[in-house]
Design a protein around this motif. Structure first.
Motif, PDB file in Angstrom:
ATOM      1  N   VAL A  40      -9.753   4.312  -4.762  1.00 17.77           N
ATOM      2  CA  VAL A  40      -8.972   5.188  -3.992  1.00 17.77           C
ATOM      3  C   VAL A  40      -9.827   4.889  -2.702  1.00 17.77           C
ATOM      4  N   ASN A  41      -9.064   4.427  -1.692  1.00 14.76           N
ATOM      5  CA  ASN A  41      -9.767   4.151  -0.182  1.00 14.76           C
ATOM      6  C   ASN A  41      -9.903   5.567   0.576  1.00 14.76           C
ATOM      7  N   PRO A  47      -5.369   6.482   3.349  1.00 13.39           N
ATOM      8  CA  PRO A  47      -5.715   7.502   2.516  1.00 13.39           C
ATOM      9  C   PRO A  47      -5.054   8.805   2.744  1.00 13.39           C
ATOM     10  N   LEU A  48      -4.658   9.356   1.318  1.00  9.30           N
ATOM     11  CA  LEU A  48      -3.876  10.519   1.429  1.00  9.30           C
ATOM     12  C   LEU A  48      -4.646  11.619   0.783  1.00  9.30           C
ATOM     13  N   GLY A  49      -5.531  11.947   1.241  1.00  7.46           N
ATOM     14  CA  GLY A  49      -6.882  13.140   1.086  1.00  7.46           C
ATOM     15  C   GLY A  49      -7.739  12.405   0.419  1.00  7.46           C
ATOM     16  N   TRP A  91       0.436   2.789  -5.266  1.00  8.30           N
ATOM     17  CA  TRP A  91      -0.179   4.193  -4.893  1.00  8.30           C
ATOM     18  C   TRP A  91      -1.101   4.866  -6.167  1.00  8.30           C
ATOM     19  N   ILE A  92      -2.216   5.251  -5.674  1.00  8.20           N
ATOM     20  CA  ILE A  92      -3.200   5.787  -6.722  1.00  8.20           C
ATOM     21  C   ILE A  92      -3.576   7.310  -6.584  1.00  8.20           C
ATOM     22  N   TYR A  93      -3.664   8.011  -7.654  1.00  9.42           N
ATOM     23  CA  TYR A  93      -3.926   9.324  -7.416  1.00  9.42           C
ATOM     24  C   TYR A  93      -4.822   9.939  -8.484  1.00  9.42           C
ATOM     25  N   ASN A  94      -6.016  10.353  -8.128  1.00  7.42           N
ATOM     26  CA  ASN A  94      -6.820  10.798  -8.973  1.00  7.42           C
ATOM     27  C   ASN A  94      -6.905  12.348  -9.521  1.00  7.42           C
TER      28      ASN A  94
END
Length: 763
Positions: free
Chosen positions: A231-232, A253-255, A313-316
């Protein structure tokens, strides 16, 4: 247009040498490798690390009053590495991983295998890390599938990325993966450049043997391309322009827990036809209906366009859960008009060819505890090749389509038994549907054939790594069940790599593999002769399931600036068909199946001297067919390139990178008519199959890349390359036809001298 192109080219040359940059120096920091040397003496320890990953890094040295434990904690806090104390005096240095990667991780054992960013891993595979990549001859805007051809044993017999031959195999025997998605299309410009955008594709793994049990297909090899798995936290982007396309990339970045990567490319042929575009178009249309048609037909208004878009798209979700989505869409389209005078009236109709791939995937990774991790991977990939070929003299339209639709579901678990052993298990389901259409409107004819094959796979693999990381052993078994044929296939896989005497490493690799798909050529003028290969499914009868066995033994020596590596191998592949091998002799229309074997040696020698890097690679291979129903029981393979030599050099300064290279290989095997008795019973009287060869292939490439700052937050790259700088005419294929009761030979040639230039701005 030609004058403008020359002016553009001169402007790029001027800009290349017109910028100056002042290096920023840090007075309070030291190179991290120098700090390691001091610490090794102070604490009587030994750091084990890949030189490539530490190059250029500086840190403030830790206080001399700290204990060893405190020093390691300090190093972890101030760098992107972890420091594992294995036995009290041996410290293993690794790049910090995101918490969502499976524990089964590969480590570099030979860095800078060819140039910086190309490494050999402890699982027998090779890695290209484009985030650290230097430069290769002829490549400036890094082409993923051109770069993999830098490895010995891998080449393209006709200079395209849609025909990559790994140790004598055909291109359809390569497993092409993009973030785990199998791709059935690999090139733009119908094979001259890679379809995979290099800005979003940051890492490539190449496996010639010893494949992990979780992978299926690819009896000759695997080329696995990956985007970043992290995640960047800060926005990054770039815009680029070269003589072929315009492209852009953004990492958004999305948050704190999510980021989105987007990349897109489009050809610039709508706005300008550069010398590079012209050379590419002439190359793909060579000896096809696009280049020349019937005597009474004139082709005009040839247009070619391509584009691709990629998304990741990556979401932790939590500290232990990660979700990743991938999407890719790529297209090639060629159009031209066929014109003729019919009944004293000018008539024109359009022929076209379109190639398209669209794919999507979802991956969910979870860490259950310190020992258990799981991963679920689901993808859908669709490929379509469609041609409309008009014949205005006969008022006929011929439509051809080849479609592939594949769905895959894979579930993997990894259990860490202890610090030495890990246990990988999983299940893999694949459903592949292939449809072929031939439709003629006058006289009316329509053939639509659609086939489906479903495969279930169970796999287990035990992975051993010694505490000092010098010994790695992966042994596994994959059980496949093809329900349509009620066929069970067991596939053992082995990887053993051991480092000894500080500078040596030995590896033993072996695998059994199978695949249900292959590409065939029914007629050389199918799909306008541009992309004449179509995918087909095995039927377990006249189109068998392709199966392979392979074993290899390698030895490497690396000390200071020297690297020597040699690999010997033997490969046996059965279930191939004559249609999949591209015969253009007496067996062009024969349909039968058989096998081939290949044995050979891959060798590389690399020497680094400060900022200068040079390498020499050599491959020897002997590959033969065996088709029991043909008059000749054995014959040299169509891809039997006996000798291949690559000589390259790269020079890297702080902001300027230069590279030059020479590529030479033996001529492609060919079958010639019998001299003095060329025609018999109105057919060509060929001699022994593949008893002759085309001329040897020779190509010299150069490239240069310059980095400079536009502002504090913006930097740029300016590059120039020349492919085939000597403008040598290389023969890549030939065939014979009867014309006016005589046998005529047609020779197909490679790209001539082809310049390219790129300007890319990073912000």
């Amino acid at each position: 247009m030609a004058i403008k192109n020359k002016l553009y080219f001169l402007c790029f040359l001027f800009l290349l040498f017109s910028f100056e940059i002042n290096a920023q120096e840090t007075q309070t920091k030291l190179p991290i490798t120098d700090v390691f040397k001091v610490l090794q003496k102070q604490y009587n320890i030994q750091f084990n690390y890949a030189e490539d990953s530490l190059e250029g890094l500086t840190i403030v040295p830790p206080s001399e009053t700290l204990t060893l434990v405190e020093v390691l904690l300090y190093l972890e806090d101030t760098t992107q590495f972890t420091f594992e104390n294995l036995d009290g005096n041996f410290i293993l240095v690794r790049i910090k991983n995101t918490p969502f990667e499976l524990q089964l991780l590969s480590e570099v054992i030979l860095s800078k295998y060819i140039v910086k960013g190309i490494n050999k891993l402890n699982n027998g595979s090779y890695e290209i890390d484009f985030t650290q990549f230097d430069i290769l001859p002829g490549l400036i805007d890094t082409d993923v599938l051109q770069a993999v051809q830098a490895f010995p044993g891998i080449l393209s017999i006709n200079e395209t990325v849609s025909n990559i031959n790994i140790r004598g195999g055909t291109h359809d025997q390569n497993l092409m993966l993009w973030d785990g998605i199998k791709m059935y299309q690999s090139g733009h410009f119908f094979g001259l450049i890679s379809m995979f955008n290099p800005q979003i594709t940051q890492q490539v793994n190449v496996l010639k043997n010893g494949t992990q049990v979780s992978l299926t297909d690819g009896v000759s090899g695997t080329i696995s391309m990956k985007t970043s798995s992290e995640v960047n936290k800060e926005f990054e982007g770039s815009l680029g322009l070269n003589f072929i396309d315009a492209n852009g990339f953004a990492d958004i970045p999305l948050g704190e827990k999510s980021s989105l990567q987007v990349a897109a490319r489009k050809s610039i042929s709508d706005f300008a036809e550069t010398p590079t575009y012209t050379n590419f178009f002439e190359r793909i249309s060579q000896d096809t209906e696009v280049e020349s048609n019937a005597i009474d037909i004139l082709n005009s208004d040839q247009e070619f366009d391509f584009y691709d878009t990629s998304l990741r798209w990556i979401y932790n979700i939590t500290d232990n859960d990660q979700l990743q989505l991938n999407f890719l869409n790529a297209s090639n389209e060629l159009r031209f008009n066929e014109n003729s005078m019919i009944n004293a009236m000018e008539t024109s109709r359009q022929s076209s060819l379109k190639q398209n791939s669209i794919a999507g995937a979802i991956q969910y990774n979870r860490i259950w505890n310190d020992k258990w991790q799981t991963a679920l991977e689901i993808y859908e990939t669709d490929y379509k090749l469609k041609a409309i070929n008009v014949n205005i003299l006969d008022e006929q339209r011929f439509q051809q389509e080849n479609k592939v639709s594949e769905t895959s579901v894979k579930f993997k678990t990894n259990y860490k038994i202890n610090n030495k052993l890990q246990f990988l298990n999983g299940y893999h389901f694949v459903e592949t549907k292939i449809t072929n259409l031939d439709d003629v409107d006058n006289p009316r004819f329509r053939s639509l054939i659609s086939e489906v094959v479903r495969t279930h796979g169970l796999f287990s693999q035990l992975n051993y790594k010694s505490l000092n990381s010098k010994t790695n052993l992966n042994f596994g078994l994959r059980h496949n069940y093809i329900d349509k044929f009620r066929k069970h296939i067991l596939e053992p896989r082995l990887t053993f790599v051991h480092q000894f005497l500080n500078n040596f490493s030995v590896e033993v690799l072996g695998e059994f593999k199978h695949q249900n798909t292959s590409q065939i050529i029914n007629f050389q003028n199918d799909f306008l002769g541009i992309e004449k290969r179509r995918w087909q499914l095995s039927n377990d009868l006249d189109i068998p399931v392709i199966r392979s066995k392979q074993v290899s033994l390698g030895l490497s020596y690396s000390k200071k600036s020297w690297l020597v590596s040699v690999d010997g191998y033997y490969k046996y592949v059965k279930g191939i068909t004559t249609q999949s091998q591209g015969f253009q002799n007496q067996y062009e229309f024969v349909k039968t199946h058989g096998n081939y074997d290949a044995f050979g040696v891959d060798f590389i020698l690399r020497k680094q001297m400060h900022d200068f890097n040079a390498w020499l690679s050599y491959s020897y291979m002997k590959s033969d067919y065996e088709f029991t129903l043909l008059p000749e029981l054995t014959m040299p393979s169509n891809f039997d390139v006996t000798h291949t030599i690559t000589l390259g050099a790269a020079y890297t300064l702080e902001h300027l990178k230069l590279s030059a290279g020479l590529n030479w290989h033996s001529g492609k095997p060919t079958t010639r008519p019998i001299a003095g008795n060329e025609i018999e019973d109105n057919t060509i009287n060929f001699g022994a199959t593949n008893a002759n060869r085309l001329q040897d292939y020779l190509r010299v490439d150069v490239s240069a890349l310059y980095d400079f700052n536009l502002s504090k937050a913006t930097r740029a790259n300016l590059g120039i390359s020349i492919w085939n700088v000597l403008d040598k005419t290389n023969q890549i294929n030939n065939f014979y036809r009867i014309t006016n009761d005589n046998v005529s030979e047609t020779l197909q040639s490679s790209l001539g001298i082809t310049p390219n230039a790129v300007l890319r701005v990073h912000f």
